[in-house]
Design a protein around this motif. Sequence first.
Motif: not given
Length: 565
Positions: A255-277
């Motif tokens: 599709t040309g829409n994918l970016t793959l990034r290996p060696h990427s340890i996700v350790n936290e989700i960033i939360y916006d309290a105002e947006k509640k998202r």
Amino acid sequence: MNLNIKAKQENTYDAIVVGSGISGGWAAKELCEKGLKTLMLERGRNIQHIKDYTTAMKNPWEFPLRGKLTTKEKENSPVQQRTYAFTEQTKHLFVNDKENPYTEEQRFDWIRGYHVGGRSLMWGRQSYRWSEMDFAANAQDGIAVDWPIRYKDLAPWYDYVESFVGISGQAEGLSQLPDGKFLPPMEMNCLEKHVAQKIRENYTDRIMTIGRTANLTQPHNGRGQCMYRNRCIRGCPYGAYFSTQSSTLPAAQKTGNLTLRPHSIVNEIIYDAEKKRAVGVRIIDAESSEVMEYYAKIIFLNASTLGTTSILLNSQSEYFPNGFGNSSGQVGQNLMDHHFMLGAAGEYDGFSDQYYKGRRPNGIYIPRFRNIEEQRTDYIRGFGYQGGASRTGWGSGNQGTEFGAEFKDSLTQPGPWRMGLIGFGECLPYEENKVTLNKNVVDKWGQPTLSINCSFKENEMTMRKDIKESAAEMLETAGIKNVQTYDYGASPGLGIHEMGTARMGKDPKTSVLNAFNQMHDVPNVFITDGSCMTSSACQNPSLTYMALTARACDYAVKELKKRNL
């Protein structure tokens, strides 16, 4: 929060998918094909299809240790060596336990592979639909919480993923094991056919059929058919079994829409309290240890059951002090895995003039027959059997002291037929079977790890007695001799079917996700790996993960277009 605006602009996508295994690959494919610029984050190294299957074409004699492991390799991976799959041929596909520790409050065999494709490169490929009975079981039994969906909700998505994946199998018309969109089935050998016939003749409540497997029996969607080498776990150069590398990743990349990034340890989700998202994720580069942030409108967590749970529990803030999206307190609880490593096996005197061609990478299947019409009083739910028949080969002589020409000649003649059945039983969801964040034990990158406290309980142990006895009874009924039952012990993890810990449900107070795998607390975060499961059934779960993922992606994109996310 201080944000690098330029970095934020450069690192912003429509969607982020965390994990590249079976469900992560499907999420990336679906989101990319629906037009979303998608970032796939994988904590391990990249593995390219064909090019990086370094042991796929090697013969047994090309391995210096003939498949065995060195003492140092065993020391570095004391947990991974518990699985039969961890050998000299496959060791590069499993984690180093010393770099990725966890705490076993009770024994739990956490079998992992950190690389692009995850365990989709190493899975057993058995692919079975769940039934209406499975989705209704919790409500019927008054166990845990009710699933927010039923079979009819998932049936069209089973059709959808099976048509893409290519599942070979035989339609049998069973309510407890719905038929699917099958490629031609693999053939049972002569003894398996004999046992299947005897089971049909002597039982009205059960059958034996060929396994339903994600191995192609004919070319499909640009992939080659199975060559019956039975070296699937090393990676298939023909693309003959479903994996991220052979199937979903090429579709996403097209599709040309994918970016793959290996060696990427996700350790936290960033939360916006105002947006509640959720607005993005924070990662550690596994090679440089640099901390980076990536941003998106929607996030799919597909890091595997325990990987996803680890990320949720580590994403603590004043808004979510007990872990991200954990107002219910259910994140980390209700951990399940199928119990197995028991059954029965024996010998058969006949068919001495018959053999089989190739090494079929698939066995037989006996679908669940317990607690369907008649209900037992000693345990609830049920089990199925996998297994198969074969003739002993030249390896039968490797324990002897014989030598010489006569001995060599004897090894060219196949030995007697043997037939075995291995039970896979359902594990109930228990709140006390759980994982917690352990900040006192950190991994190679200084991140908190998990403590796992999980065990099988009375219902599973009672079921195990029936599994052994029923296996032996069926084999003996079919004329198998010298039948012996076995039980190699029951501790969770080794089934490698971890489920639960972020379950779906109707009530935000008692569950983490809704009917579309959307977090109750944070509506632009979706979880479709094994952590979403509300119960475990007894069938292999990966096909259900795929169907749930495709369905959730469809819903998420529609909600995104409606500006609801």
